[in-house]
Motif scaffolding. Structure first.
Motif, PDB file in Angstrom:
ATOM      1  N   MET A  37       1.105  -0.855   0.080  1.00 27.87           N
ATOM      2  CA  MET A  37      -0.014  -0.464   0.211  1.00 27.87           C
ATOM      3  C   MET A  37       0.870   1.602   0.040  1.00 27.87           C
ATOM      4  N   LEU A  38       0.926   2.007  -1.189  1.00 28.36           N
ATOM      5  CA  LEU A  38       1.082   3.702  -1.105  1.00 28.36           C
ATOM      6  C   LEU A  38       0.935   4.545  -0.886  1.00 28.36           C
ATOM      7  N   ILE A  39       1.094   5.424   0.197  1.00 26.11           N
ATOM      8  CA  ILE A  39       0.893   6.344   0.607  1.00 26.11           C
ATOM      9  C   ILE A  39       1.800   7.722   0.602  1.00 26.11           C
ATOM     10  N   ASN A  40       1.020   8.813   0.069  1.00 29.80           N
ATOM     11  CA  ASN A  40       1.882   9.922  -0.284  1.00 29.80           C
ATOM     12  C   ASN A  40       1.722  10.518   1.042  1.00 29.80           C
ATOM     13  N   LEU A  41       2.300  11.828   1.416  1.00 27.81           N
ATOM     14  CA  LEU A  41       1.948  13.029   2.353  1.00 27.81           C
ATOM     15  C   LEU A  41       2.643  13.245   2.099  1.00 27.81           C
ATOM     16  N   TYR A  42       1.801  14.617   2.359  1.00 25.59           N
ATOM     17  CA  TYR A  42       2.542  16.314   1.792  1.00 25.59           C
ATOM     18  C   TYR A  42       2.168  16.824   2.712  1.00 25.59           C
ATOM     19  N   LYS A  43       3.265  18.375   3.101  1.00 23.71           N
ATOM     20  CA  LYS A  43       3.733  18.764   4.267  1.00 23.71           C
ATOM     21  C   LYS A  43       2.515  20.330   3.916  1.00 23.71           C
ATOM     22  N   ASP A  44       2.495  20.551   2.196  1.00 22.36           N
ATOM     23  CA  ASP A  44       1.411  21.213   1.929  1.00 22.36           C
ATOM     24  C   ASP A  44       0.562  21.840   1.441  1.00 22.36           C
ATOM     25  N   ASP A  45      -0.507  19.895   1.824  1.00 26.07           N
ATOM     26  CA  ASP A  45      -1.579  19.622   1.976  1.00 26.07           C
ATOM     27  C   ASP A  45      -2.468  20.722   2.523  1.00 26.07           C
ATOM     28  N   LYS A  46      -3.758  21.509   1.891  1.00 25.16           N
ATOM     29  CA  LYS A  46      -4.617  21.092   3.115  1.00 25.16           C
ATOM     30  C   LYS A  46      -5.167  20.347   3.683  1.00 25.16           C
ATOM     31  N   ASP A  47      -5.377  19.206   3.343  1.00 21.85           N
ATOM     32  CA  ASP A  47      -5.813  18.176   4.764  1.00 21.85           C
ATOM     33  C   ASP A  47      -4.499  17.607   5.282  1.00 21.85           C
ATOM     34  N   PRO A  48      -4.588  17.712   6.922  1.00 27.65           N
ATOM     35  CA  PRO A  48      -4.125  17.794   7.510  1.00 27.65           C
ATOM     36  C   PRO A  48      -3.124  15.704   7.335  1.00 27.65           C
ATOM     37  N   ILE A  49      -2.555  15.616   8.090  1.00 24.57           N
ATOM     38  CA  ILE A  49      -1.419  14.197   7.550  1.00 24.57           C
ATOM     39  C   ILE A  49      -2.823  13.443   8.074  1.00 24.57           C
ATOM     40  N   TYR A  50      -3.501  13.058   9.024  1.00 22.25           N
ATOM     41  CA  TYR A  50      -4.674  12.022   9.079  1.00 22.25           C
ATOM     42  C   TYR A  50      -5.388  11.538   8.024  1.00 22.25           C
ATOM     43  N   LEU A  51      -5.830  12.801   7.917  1.00 20.08           N
ATOM     44  CA  LEU A  51      -6.953  13.063   6.714  1.00 20.08           C
ATOM     45  C   LEU A  51      -6.070  12.548   5.053  1.00 20.08           C
ATOM     46  N   GLN A  52      -5.348  12.693   4.886  1.00 22.18           N
ATOM     47  CA  GLN A  52      -4.595  12.604   3.665  1.00 22.18           C
ATOM     48  C   GLN A  52      -4.112  11.033   3.979  1.00 22.18           C
ATOM     49  N   ILE A  53      -4.074  10.268   4.798  1.00 21.41           N
ATOM     50  CA  ILE A  53      -3.784   9.051   5.395  1.00 21.41           C
ATOM     51  C   ILE A  53      -5.004   8.097   4.589  1.00 21.41           C
ATOM     52  N   VAL A  54      -6.148   8.912   5.613  1.00 18.33           N
ATOM     53  CA  VAL A  54      -7.896   8.643   5.145  1.00 18.33           C
ATOM     54  C   VAL A  54      -8.304   8.577   3.749  1.00 18.33           C
ATOM     55  N   LYS A  55      -7.885   9.348   3.226  1.00 12.53           N
ATOM     56  CA  LYS A  55      -8.864   9.749   1.749  1.00 12.53           C
ATOM     57  C   LYS A  55      -7.727   8.665   1.102  1.00 12.53           C
ATOM     58  N   GLN A  56      -6.514   8.025   1.068  1.00 10.22           N
ATOM     59  CA  GLN A  56      -5.478   7.504   0.392  1.00 10.22           C
ATOM     60  C   GLN A  56      -5.931   5.598   0.727  1.00 10.22           C
ATOM     61  N   ILE A  57      -6.235   5.645   2.142  1.00  8.75           N
ATOM     62  CA  ILE A  57      -6.544   3.938   1.677  1.00  8.75           C
ATOM     63  C   ILE A  57      -8.109   4.139   1.755  1.00  8.75           C
ATOM     64  N   LYS A  58      -9.096   5.262   1.948  1.00  8.27           N
ATOM     65  CA  LYS A  58     -10.535   4.608   0.836  1.00  8.27           C
ATOM     66  C   LYS A  58     -10.643   4.713   0.238  1.00  8.27           C
ATOM     67  N   LYS A  59      -9.568   5.505  -0.956  1.00  6.54           N
ATOM     68  CA  LYS A  59      -9.061   5.345  -2.480  1.00  6.54           C
ATOM     69  C   LYS A  59      -8.596   4.110  -2.567  1.00  6.54           C
ATOM     70  N   GLU A  60      -7.478   3.504  -1.820  1.00  7.50           N
ATOM     71  CA  GLU A  60      -7.419   2.093  -2.207  1.00  7.50           C
ATOM     72  C   GLU A  60      -8.379   1.061  -2.158  1.00  7.50           C
ATOM     73  N   ILE A  61      -9.183   0.922  -1.063  1.00  7.30           N
ATOM     74  CA  ILE A  61     -10.794   0.082  -1.065  1.00  7.30           C
ATOM     75  C   ILE A  61     -11.765   0.424  -2.777  1.00  7.30           C
ATOM     76  N   MET A  62     -11.799   1.785  -3.007  1.00  3.98           N
ATOM     77  CA  MET A  62     -12.904   1.950  -3.775  1.00  3.98           C
ATOM     78  C   MET A  62     -12.175   2.067  -4.342  1.00  3.98           C
ATOM     79  N   ASN A  63     -11.324   1.794  -5.178  1.00  4.97           N
ATOM     80  CA  ASN A  63     -10.475   0.876  -6.512  1.00  4.97           C
ATOM     81  C   ASN A  63      -9.984  -0.409  -6.611  1.00  4.97           C
ATOM     82  N   LYS A  64     -10.388  -1.157  -5.616  1.00  3.34           N
ATOM     83  CA  LYS A  64     -10.779  -2.601  -5.088  1.00  3.34           C
ATOM     84  C   LYS A  64      -9.106  -2.856  -5.045  1.00  3.34           C
ATOM     85  N   ASN A  65      -7.689  -1.941  -5.105  1.00  7.38           N
ATOM     86  CA  ASN A  65      -6.761  -2.577  -4.490  1.00  7.38           C
ATOM     87  C   ASN A  65      -6.282  -2.712  -3.498  1.00  7.38           C
TER      88      ASN A  65
END
Length: 121
Positions: free
Chosen positions: A1-29
């Motif tokens: 599972m690949l998760i990329n975090l960006y310090k300049d993202d408007k979302d806090p780090i935990y939310l970036q993790i949440v969104k990327q894991i959800k995306k991995e699930i939604m894409n059936k990865n």
């Protein structure tokens, strides 16, 4: 599972993790029954605090995407199909609201918006 975090993202780090894991699930990865890394292992891999990854997992569990079994680990749930569909609808509605917000700022009519959609693909 690949998760990329960006310090300049408007979302806090935990939310970036949440969104990327959800995306991995939604894409059936990630699929029903797949074991996720432990909170500590994910924190180490991402070079973030355990508190951050714990918050992300708590959010995913609250939303029904994952389930933690004490002593065994954290798994993608079997409720995922309905959750994914609900999440896609929620994201679609959010995106449509953004489109209309941008269109209003540009002074576009509904017909102009419809034309943009029709010519998009």
């Amino acid at each position: 599972m690949l998760i990329n975090l960006y310090k300049d993202d408007k979302d806090p780090i935990y939310l970036q993790i949440v969104k990327q894991i959800k995306k991995e699930i939604m894409n059936k990865n990630l699929q029903q029954g797949d074991l996720l890394p432990s909170i500590r292992a994910l924190a180490t891999d991402l070079k973030v605090s355990v508190i951050t990854t714990k918050r992300a997992y708590m959010e995913l569990e609250k939303d029904g995407f994952i389930q933690t079994v004490t002593g065994k680990g954290t798994y993608v749930t079997n409720k995922t199909v309905n959750v994914i569909e609900d999440e896609y609808y929620r994201l679609l509605e959010e995106s449509i609201k953004n489109v209309y917000s941008y269109a209003d700022a540009l002074g576009l009519s509904k017909e102009e918006i419809r034309e943009i959609f029709e010519n998009w693909r």
